[in-house]
Design a protein around this motif. Sequence first.
Motif, PDB file in Angstrom:
ATOM      1  N   ASP A 231      43.551  31.002  48.300  1.00 46.84           N
ATOM      2  CA  ASP A 231      43.822  32.400  48.619  1.00 46.84           C
ATOM      3  C   ASP A 231      43.221  33.270  47.519  1.00 46.84           C
ATOM      4  OD1 ASP A 231      44.756  34.835  49.427  1.00 46.84           O
ATOM      5  OD2 ASP A 231      46.876  34.380  49.158  1.00 46.84           O
ATOM      6  N   LEU A 232      42.314  34.171  47.889  1.00 50.27           N
ATOM      7  CA  LEU A 232      41.632  34.971  46.874  1.00 50.27           C
ATOM      8  C   LEU A 232      42.584  35.915  46.152  1.00 50.27           C
ATOM      9  CD1 LEU A 232      38.182  35.772  48.534  1.00 50.27           C
ATOM     10  CD2 LEU A 232      38.903  33.812  47.187  1.00 50.27           C
ATOM     11  N   GLN A 233      43.777  36.135  46.705  1.00 56.03           N
ATOM     12  CA  GLN A 233      44.773  36.939  46.000  1.00 56.03           C
ATOM     13  C   GLN A 233      45.247  36.243  44.724  1.00 56.03           C
ATOM     14  OE1 GLN A 233      45.796  39.932  46.792  1.00 56.03           O
ATOM     15  NE2 GLN A 233      45.338  40.259  48.957  1.00 56.03           N
ATOM     16  N   SER A 234      45.038  34.919  44.634  1.00 56.65           N
ATOM     17  CA  SER A 234      45.472  34.188  43.443  1.00 56.65           C
ATOM     18  C   SER A 234      44.587  34.456  42.232  1.00 56.65           C
ATOM     19  CB  SER A 234      45.508  32.683  43.736  1.00 56.65           C
ATOM     20  OG  SER A 234      44.204  32.205  44.047  1.00 56.65           O
ATOM     21  N   PHE A 235      43.416  35.052  42.444  1.00 64.50           N
ATOM     22  CA  PHE A 235      42.544  35.427  41.332  1.00 64.50           C
ATOM     23  C   PHE A 235      42.852  36.866  40.919  1.00 64.50           C
ATOM     24  CE2 PHE A 235      40.128  32.256  43.760  1.00 64.50           C
ATOM     25  CZ  PHE A 235      39.851  31.336  42.757  1.00 64.50           C
ATOM     26  N   ARG A 236      42.913  37.105  39.618  1.00 65.89           N
ATOM     27  CA  ARG A 236      43.248  38.446  39.137  1.00 65.89           C
ATOM     28  C   ARG A 236      42.144  39.455  39.443  1.00 65.89           C
ATOM     29  NH1 ARG A 236      44.382  37.991  32.959  1.00 65.89           N
ATOM     30  NH2 ARG A 236      42.481  36.737  33.147  1.00 65.89           N
ATOM     31  N   ARG A 237      40.892  39.000  39.437  1.00 63.67           N
ATOM     32  CA  ARG A 237      39.767  39.909  39.652  1.00 63.67           C
ATOM     33  C   ARG A 237      38.587  39.097  40.172  1.00 63.67           C
ATOM     34  NH1 ARG A 237      38.584  41.070  33.198  1.00 63.67           N
ATOM     35  NH2 ARG A 237      38.587  38.876  32.558  1.00 63.67           N
ATOM     36  N   GLY A 238      37.549  39.815  40.609  1.00 64.22           N
ATOM     37  CA  GLY A 238      36.383  39.153  41.172  1.00 64.22           C
ATOM     38  C   GLY A 238      35.665  38.271  40.185  1.00 64.22           C
ATOM     39  N   ARG A 239      35.693  38.636  38.918  1.00 67.32           N
ATOM     40  CA  ARG A 239      35.019  37.810  37.905  1.00 67.32           C
ATOM     41  C   ARG A 239      35.658  36.428  37.809  1.00 67.32           C
ATOM     42  NH1 ARG A 239      33.991  41.994  32.819  1.00 67.32           N
ATOM     43  NH2 ARG A 239      32.520  43.361  33.912  1.00 67.32           N
ATOM     44  N   ASP A 240      36.979  36.368  37.997  1.00 64.36           N
ATOM     45  CA  ASP A 240      37.656  35.065  37.951  1.00 64.36           C
ATOM     46  C   ASP A 240      37.213  34.177  39.113  1.00 64.36           C
ATOM     47  OD1 ASP A 240      38.951  35.974  35.729  1.00 64.36           O
ATOM     48  OD2 ASP A 240      40.830  36.428  36.739  1.00 64.36           O
ATOM     49  N   ARG A 316      27.333  38.608  41.872  1.00 67.10           N
ATOM     50  CA  ARG A 316      27.789  39.907  42.388  1.00 67.10           C
ATOM     51  C   ARG A 316      28.362  39.760  43.800  1.00 67.10           C
ATOM     52  NH1 ARG A 316      25.463  44.685  40.034  1.00 67.10           N
ATOM     53  NH2 ARG A 316      25.355  45.617  42.106  1.00 67.10           N
ATOM     54  N   MET A 317      27.751  38.882  44.604  1.00 68.79           N
ATOM     55  CA  MET A 317      28.269  38.649  45.955  1.00 68.79           C
ATOM     56  C   MET A 317      29.668  38.049  45.906  1.00 68.79           C
ATOM     57  SD  MET A 317      24.778  37.158  47.707  1.00 68.79           S
ATOM     58  CE  MET A 317      25.593  36.635  49.221  1.00 68.79           C
ATOM     59  N   ALA A 318      29.900  37.097  44.983  1.00 62.42           N
ATOM     60  CA  ALA A 318      31.227  36.486  44.859  1.00 62.42           C
ATOM     61  C   ALA A 318      32.264  37.533  44.477  1.00 62.42           C
ATOM     62  CB  ALA A 318      31.185  35.360  43.826  1.00 62.42           C
ATOM     63  N   ARG A 319      31.927  38.413  43.568  1.00 59.93           N
ATOM     64  CA  ARG A 319      32.859  39.461  43.160  1.00 59.93           C
ATOM     65  C   ARG A 319      33.133  40.425  44.305  1.00 59.93           C
ATOM     66  NH1 ARG A 319      29.718  40.952  37.708  1.00 59.93           N
ATOM     67  NH2 ARG A 319      30.965  42.866  37.825  1.00 59.93           N
ATOM     68  N   ALA A 320      32.091  40.744  45.084  1.00 62.57           N
ATOM     69  CA  ALA A 320      32.274  41.632  46.236  1.00 62.57           C
ATOM     70  C   ALA A 320      33.131  40.962  47.307  1.00 62.57           C
ATOM     71  CB  ALA A 320      30.913  42.032  46.796  1.00 62.57           C
ATOM     72  N   ILE A 321      32.951  39.641  47.493  1.00 65.45           N
ATOM     73  CA  ILE A 321      33.764  38.911  48.473  1.00 65.45           C
ATOM     74  C   ILE A 321      35.241  38.969  48.092  1.00 65.45           C
ATOM     75  CG2 ILE A 321      34.306  36.559  49.236  1.00 65.45           C
ATOM     76  CD1 ILE A 321      31.243  36.071  49.293  1.00 65.45           C
ATOM     77  N   TRP A 322      35.522  38.809  46.804  1.00 62.74           N
ATOM     78  CA  TRP A 322      36.911  38.919  46.348  1.00 62.74           C
ATOM     79  C   TRP A 322      37.470  40.302  46.665  1.00 62.74           C
ATOM     80  CZ3 TRP A 322      39.177  42.292  42.901  1.00 62.74           C
ATOM     81  CH2 TRP A 322      40.489  42.012  42.533  1.00 62.74           C
TER      82      TRP A 322
END
Length: 340
Positions: A231-240, A316-322
């Motif tokens: 679940d992407l909510q488990s990451f604090r931010r896109g960089r994580d 950058r795409m991974a961070r945007a996906i988050w």
Amino acid sequence: MKDTVIGVDLAKNIFQVHGASRAGEVMFRKKLRRQQFMQFMATQPPALVVLEACGSAHYWARELAGAGHEVRLIAPQYVKPFVKRQKNDAADAEAIVIAARQPEMRFVEPRTEAQQARGVLFRARQRLVHQRTELVNALRAVLYEFGLVVPQGIAHIRHIEAMLDEAVLPEAVKQECLDPLRQISEQSVRIDVRTKKIRMLAQESENTCRLQSMPGVGPLTALAIEAFAPDLQSFRRGRDFAAWLGLVPRQFSSGGKERLGKISKAGQADIRRLLIMGAMTQVNWASRKAPAPGSWLARMLARKPRMLVAIALANRMARAIWAMATKQEDYRDPALSVAA
């Protein structure tokens, strides 16, 4: 918070169970057969059960959660430092409990049956693609021995068929080449069937449809994120999330000096590979049709190699996906946002 922590060293037939209090006091050590394991766990009061993340861990996590326990999965590399001296099942189960008690420990999100089913479909298609590639390369190697050069790629399979009809080759060689061609044709049909299933599944979920609004993200990438990512909510931010995928430089820093190497490749390989491929398509397109002057992509291509730009773009795409997944929003082009 549960008072008891139970570490389980999973195996095919024999499970080693280690129970301890939060303070570290050993409560029991048991070696159980597969048939006895759930019977024993059903008799235990609700506890924190910790398993190593392995092949059957997600199944057992669901079963134990159904029995009223709180279940967490832990990566094996985080357990290894806590093994005392000799390695055996009992020592591994104890090390799992010790590792789980660490306040800063990171855990793996258990997968649902739907996620595992999507993962099986994705991996089945990937396996067929690898087998087909192996057949094509074997066929190209045989033809090369007789002076016939064929470029790489499945797109040239028609060229191989025409070459076999026109070239003067021993009859035994032609016959041996026809069998791989038939297998390649059969594999292509199987791959197409699974690709259609993946596209259908990617249209059923609101989240996967939202991810496909981003350039470079198609049904395969969207389904891989849904199947393999927590679940992407488990990451604090896109960089994580980008760091979890291994799209950040590996650090060799010491003494206040920052030393960065190549990307760490620490996370989920399938998602990382697909994101880099999607980013590379955008970079290739930008080489044919110049991006907007002054944009990030234009500035990077002017001073960096294309592959490095593709990996940076995948980050950058991974961070945007988050951001899209956590904010429940479709993709917004940064260039259009700046212009507005």
